[in-house]
Design a protein around this motif. Structure first.
Motif, PDB file in Angstrom:
ATOM      1  N   VAL A 169       0.851  -1.185   0.000  1.00 52.10           N
ATOM      2  CA  VAL A 169       0.000   0.000   0.000  1.00 52.10           C
ATOM      3  C   VAL A 169       0.893   1.243   0.000  1.00 52.10           C
ATOM      4  O   VAL A 169       1.892   1.304   0.711  1.00 52.10           O
ATOM      5  CB  VAL A 169      -0.940   0.006   1.217  1.00 52.10           C
ATOM      6  CG1 VAL A 169      -1.721   1.309   1.304  1.00 52.10           C
ATOM      7  CG2 VAL A 169      -1.889  -1.181   1.150  1.00 52.10           C
ATOM      8  N   GLY A 170       0.513   2.241  -0.808  1.00 51.33           N
ATOM      9  CA  GLY A 170       1.275   3.485  -0.842  1.00 51.33           C
ATOM     10  C   GLY A 170       0.659   4.579   0.001  1.00 51.33           C
ATOM     11  O   GLY A 170       1.360   5.306   0.699  1.00 51.33           O
ATOM     12  N   VAL A 171      -0.674   4.681  -0.058  1.00 50.76           N
ATOM     13  CA  VAL A 171      -1.391   5.733   0.664  1.00 50.76           C
ATOM     14  C   VAL A 171      -2.713   5.157   1.162  1.00 50.76           C
ATOM     15  O   VAL A 171      -3.362   4.370   0.465  1.00 50.76           O
ATOM     16  CB  VAL A 171      -1.668   6.956  -0.248  1.00 50.76           C
ATOM     17  CG1 VAL A 171      -2.507   7.992   0.482  1.00 50.76           C
ATOM     18  CG2 VAL A 171      -0.370   7.587  -0.732  1.00 50.76           C
ATOM     19  N   ILE A 172      -3.095   5.551   2.358  1.00 50.67           N
ATOM     20  CA  ILE A 172      -4.430   5.250   2.876  1.00 50.67           C
ATOM     21  C   ILE A 172      -5.170   6.579   3.005  1.00 50.67           C
ATOM     22  O   ILE A 172      -4.754   7.451   3.764  1.00 50.67           O
ATOM     23  CB  ILE A 172      -4.372   4.538   4.240  1.00 50.67           C
ATOM     24  CG1 ILE A 172      -3.550   3.259   4.150  1.00 50.67           C
ATOM     25  CG2 ILE A 172      -5.788   4.228   4.735  1.00 50.67           C
ATOM     26  CD1 ILE A 172      -3.329   2.584   5.491  1.00 50.67           C
ATOM     27  N   SER A 173      -6.236   6.731   2.243  1.00 53.58           N
ATOM     28  CA  SER A 173      -7.007   7.978   2.246  1.00 53.58           C
ATOM     29  C   SER A 173      -8.233   7.816   3.128  1.00 53.58           C
ATOM     30  O   SER A 173      -9.012   6.876   2.961  1.00 53.58           O
ATOM     31  CB  SER A 173      -7.433   8.342   0.818  1.00 53.58           C
ATOM     32  OG  SER A 173      -6.306   8.646   0.021  1.00 53.58           O
ATOM     33  N   LEU A 174      -8.397   8.753   4.064  1.00 54.53           N
ATOM     34  CA  LEU A 174      -9.517   8.742   4.993  1.00 54.53           C
ATOM     35  C   LEU A 174     -10.390   9.956   4.733  1.00 54.53           C
ATOM     36  O   LEU A 174      -9.884  11.071   4.538  1.00 54.53           O
ATOM     37  CB  LEU A 174      -9.013   8.793   6.439  1.00 54.53           C
ATOM     38  CG  LEU A 174      -7.971   7.738   6.836  1.00 54.53           C
ATOM     39  CD1 LEU A 174      -7.446   8.016   8.232  1.00 54.53           C
ATOM     40  CD2 LEU A 174      -8.574   6.348   6.771  1.00 54.53           C
ATOM     41  N   ALA A 175     -11.700   9.768   4.732  1.00 55.68           N
ATOM     42  CA  ALA A 175     -12.624  10.878   4.525  1.00 55.68           C
ATOM     43  C   ALA A 175     -13.854  10.670   5.397  1.00 55.68           C
ATOM     44  O   ALA A 175     -14.322   9.544   5.580  1.00 55.68           O
ATOM     45  CB  ALA A 175     -13.031  10.981   3.056  1.00 55.68           C
ATOM     46  N   HIS A 176     -14.362  11.779   5.933  1.00 58.44           N
ATOM     47  CA  HIS A 176     -15.625  11.753   6.681  1.00 58.44           C
ATOM     48  C   HIS A 176     -16.508  12.844   6.120  1.00 58.44           C
ATOM     49  O   HIS A 176     -16.083  13.992   5.973  1.00 58.44           O
ATOM     50  CB  HIS A 176     -15.389  11.977   8.172  1.00 58.44           C
ATOM     51  CG  HIS A 176     -16.634  11.870   8.996  1.00 58.44           C
ATOM     52  ND1 HIS A 176     -17.241  10.665   9.268  1.00 58.44           N
ATOM     53  CD2 HIS A 176     -17.414  12.819   9.578  1.00 58.44           C
ATOM     54  CE1 HIS A 176     -18.323  10.864   9.994  1.00 58.44           C
ATOM     55  NE2 HIS A 176     -18.448  12.167  10.194  1.00 58.44           N
ATOM     56  N   THR A 177     -17.738  12.512   5.772  1.00 58.22           N
ATOM     57  CA  THR A 177     -18.616  13.452   5.078  1.00 58.22           C
ATOM     58  C   THR A 177     -19.643  14.071   6.021  1.00 58.22           C
ATOM     59  O   THR A 177     -19.865  13.598   7.142  1.00 58.22           O
ATOM     60  CB  THR A 177     -19.359  12.752   3.927  1.00 58.22           C
ATOM     61  OG1 THR A 177     -20.341  11.874   4.482  1.00 58.22           O
ATOM     62  CG2 THR A 177     -18.397  11.972   3.036  1.00 58.22           C
ATOM     63  N   GLU A 198      -7.466   2.162   0.623  1.00 59.33           N
ATOM     64  CA  GLU A 198      -6.048   1.833   0.462  1.00 59.33           C
ATOM     65  C   GLU A 198      -5.693   1.860  -1.018  1.00 59.33           C
ATOM     66  O   GLU A 198      -6.342   1.185  -1.829  1.00 59.33           O
ATOM     67  CB  GLU A 198      -5.743   0.454   1.044  1.00 59.33           C
ATOM     68  CG  GLU A 198      -5.912   0.381   2.554  1.00 59.33           C
ATOM     69  CD  GLU A 198      -5.408  -0.940   3.119  1.00 59.33           C
ATOM     70  OE1 GLU A 198      -5.122  -1.865   2.322  1.00 59.33           O
ATOM     71  OE2 GLU A 198      -5.302  -1.058   4.355  1.00 59.33           O
ATOM     72  N   ARG A 199      -4.700   2.656  -1.357  1.00 55.82           N
ATOM     73  CA  ARG A 199      -4.238   2.745  -2.744  1.00 55.82           C
ATOM     74  C   ARG A 199      -2.904   2.016  -2.863  1.00 55.82           C
ATOM     75  O   ARG A 199      -1.950   2.317  -2.137  1.00 55.82           O
ATOM     76  CB  ARG A 199      -4.098   4.200  -3.173  1.00 55.82           C
ATOM     77  CG  ARG A 199      -5.440   4.896  -3.346  1.00 55.82           C
ATOM     78  CD  ARG A 199      -5.268   6.297  -3.845  1.00 55.82           C
ATOM     79  NE  ARG A 199      -4.966   7.210  -2.744  1.00 55.82           N
ATOM     80  CZ  ARG A 199      -4.592   8.474  -2.912  1.00 55.82           C
ATOM     81  NH1 ARG A 199      -4.441   8.961  -4.132  1.00 55.82           N
ATOM     82  NH2 ARG A 199      -4.357   9.249  -1.884  1.00 55.82           N
ATOM     83  N   LEU A 200      -2.850   1.048  -3.761  1.00 53.02           N
ATOM     84  CA  LEU A 200      -1.646   0.247  -3.907  1.00 53.02           C
ATOM     85  C   LEU A 200      -0.491   1.090  -4.425  1.00 53.02           C
ATOM     86  O   LEU A 200      -0.671   2.013  -5.230  1.00 53.02           O
ATOM     87  CB  LEU A 200      -1.900  -0.928  -4.842  1.00 53.02           C
ATOM     88  CG  LEU A 200      -2.950  -1.944  -4.376  1.00 53.02           C
ATOM     89  CD1 LEU A 200      -3.109  -3.055  -5.395  1.00 53.02           C
ATOM     90  CD2 LEU A 200      -2.580  -2.516  -3.007  1.00 53.02           C
TER      91      LEU A 200
END
Length: 429
Positions: free
Chosen positions: A184-192, A201-203
C-alpha cells in the motif's frame, strides 16, 4: 564569519513572519527561515537545509531561550521540530495564528499587487482550531508502516490519532497505524457531512481511479445542495468550509436572475450548483473542470439545473491561450510558452460574473487576461495561497479590475494555510 551546515546550532533573535509557516532571522548577514518560532523570540535553531553557497538556510527552533507571550504548548507530540510537516503553527495561540496569516496576506498584496489592505482572518466553526479536518492521507513506507510524513521528507511517523482531524478519522488512524500494510502506498480517509467514513487503500505505484462515491450536503441560502463526490475528489477539508465559502462566494458574486455566470476550476460543483440556482432558469452557468473524474461528477451534480453546462478541459486550453512550458524545457531562447490551442466554441464570448478557484499556483497571467476580456461586471477569486492571490491581483489590475471586498478564512487552523475570497470590479473609465 562562521559557516553553518546541516546540523549546526546557532542562537538567533527571530524576526518577522514570512509566507510558508516560518519566521525570518539573520546570522552574520545570511537569511535563515526558522520554523517553530515566533517573532522577537530568542531561540537555539538547528539548521535543517542549506550550507556553504546556499542563498538561504532553513532551520528549526529546538530550544526557546526567550519565549513570546503568544507561545503555547503543542497538543500533538509530532508537531514540533523533526516531526510532521502538517501543523507548523501548533506552538502559536489561535488569535496569534490568525494575525500571522493576516500579516502574510497583507504583505503579499503589498509586494505583488501594490495594494495596502488591512486584513482580518475570520474563524470557522471548530473546537478552538482542532477536530475540524475531514480528510487525511496516511503515507505508508516500504515496511508497510502507516503514518504522517515528516516535514520535507519521505520518512513516515507512526501516530495514534490526529488532533486536527474529526474524531471519526482519528479513530480510524488509531485502528490502522498499529497494523502493517504491505504493497500500500497511501491510505485515504474521509468523513462526510452525511456521516459516511471512507477508508481507501491505494496500492503503491497504481494509478488511482477516483474510488467509491460519497455524498456531501451543503447548506446554502437557496436550500441544501447534495453533491456526489469520489473518495479522491478534491473537497474542502474543514467541516465548516463548504457552507462558509458558498455563502461568501454568493454574497460576493451577487448573481442576478437571467445572468450568465462562468465557474472556472469548478471541481465537482461546490460553487457551480448554487451559482446556477442563483442565475435561475432564464440564466446560464458554464462550469469548467479539467480532471476527467471530477468533470463527470460535475455534470451529474448539475443534472437538475438545465441552465447549467459542464465543460471538460483545461481552462487555458478552452480559452485558447498559450500553455506555459514545463520547467526545464526552455531551450533556444524561448519565451516560456508553448502551443496555442484553438478557443473552444463552447466558451461564451462574454459573462456577467466569473468565479474562479484555481490551484495553489494561481490562474496565470494569460488566463486572467482571457477572463478580463469577457468584461464581467464582477470577478470572484477564491485563493488558497496568498502569493498567488497577490500575483493574480496584479494581473487583474492590469486588465482594468480593482479589488473590492476581501475576506480571509481560517480554514486550516494550526497550519500556515489560509483561504481568501476576493471581489473585483471594473475600475471607473
Amino acid at each position: 564569519m562562521s559557516e553553518l551546515d546541516v546540523g549546526s546550532r546557532v542562537e538567533l533573535t527571530v524576526g518577522p513572519v514570512a509566507h510558508g509557516g516560518h519566521c525570518v532571522a539573520r546570522h552574520e548577514g545570511r537569511v535563515i527561515f526558522v520554523r517553530h518560532a515566533l517573532p522577537d523570540e530568542v531561540v537555539i535553531a538547528e539548521v535543517t537545509e542549506g550550507g556553504e553557497g546556499s542563498r538561504f538556510l532553513r532551520a528549526d527552533a529546538v530550544q526557546i531561550i526567550e519565549a513570546s507571550a503568544d507561545r503555547v504548548a503543542a497538543r500533538c507530540p509530532v508537531a514540533g521540530p523533526g516531526g510532521c510537516g502538517g501543523c507548523d503553527l501548533q506552538h502559536v495561540s489561535l488569535p496569534a495564528q490568525r494575525q500571522w496569516k493576516a500579516t502574510v496576506i497583507a504583505e503579499q498584496l503589498r509586494r505583488l499587487a501594490g495594494i495596502e489592505r488591512e486584513v482580518i482572518v475570520e474563524p470557522l466553526a471548530d473546537d478552538d482550531g482542532f477536530t475540524y479536518r475531514t480528510r487525511v492521507d496516511l503515507a505508508v513506507d516500504e515496511e508497510g508502516v502507516a503514518g504522517l510524513r515528516k516535514h520535507r521528507s519521505h520518512d513516515v511517523l507512526p501516530v495514534d490519532g490526529c488532533p486536527i482531524a474529526v474524531p471519526e478519522i482519528s479513530t480510524e488512524i488509531a485502528r490502522l497505524t498499529p497494523k502493517r500494510h504491505p504493497d500500500v502506498g497511501v491510505i485515504s480517509l474521509a468523513h462526510t457531512s452525511t456521516g459516511e467514513t471512507s477508508v481507501r487503500e491505494r496500492l503503491r505505484g497504481w494509478h488511482t481511479d477516483g474510488g467509491g462515491l460519497l455524498t456531501e450536503v451543503v447548506p446554502t441560502p437557496n436550500g441544501q445542495v447534495r453533491l456526489t463526490i469520489a473518495e479522491d475528489s478534491f473537497f474542502q477539508v474543514h467541516r465548516d468550509a463548504p457552507r462558509a465559502f458558498v455563502d461568501a462566494v454568493l454574497e460576493a458574486a451577487q448573481v442576478r436572475p437571467g445572468e450568465r455566470v462562468l465557474d472556472l476550476y469548478a471541481g465537482v460543483g461546490l460553487f457551480s450548483v448554487p451559482l446556477a440556482l442563483a442565475a435561475g432558469g432564464d440564466g446560464q452557468l458554464v462550469a469548467v473542470e479539467s480532471d476527467p473524474a471530477a468533470t463527470g461528477l460535475l455534470a451529474d451534480n448539475l443534472a437538475d439545473t438545465p441552465q447549467a453546462v459542464a465543460l471538460a478541459g483545461r481552462v487555458d486550453d478552452l480559452f485558447g491561450v498559450a500553455r506555459p512550458k514545463p520547467k526545464g524545457r526552455r531551450r533556444g531562447g524561448g519565451r516560456g510558452r508553448t502551443w496555442v490551442p484553438a478557443r473552444s466554441p463552447l466558451m461564451p464570448p462574454s459573462a456577467d460574473v466569473v468565479v474562479l478557484d484555481p490551484p495553489r499556483s494561481g490562474a496565470d497571467r494569460h488566463v486572467i487576461g482571457a477572463v478580463t476580456a469577457l468584461r464581467p461586471r464582477r470577478i470572484v477569486y477564491v485563493a488558497c495561497d496568498p502569493a498567488a492571490l497577490g500575483r493574480d491581483t496584479g494581473y487583474l489590475r492590469d486588465g482594468g479590475y480593482e479589488m473590492g471586498e476581501l475576506r480571509a478564512f481560517d480554514a486550516f487552523p494550526q497550519t500556515h494555510h489560509v483561504e481568501c475570497i476576493a471581489t473585483f470590479e471594473r475600475a471607473a473609465d
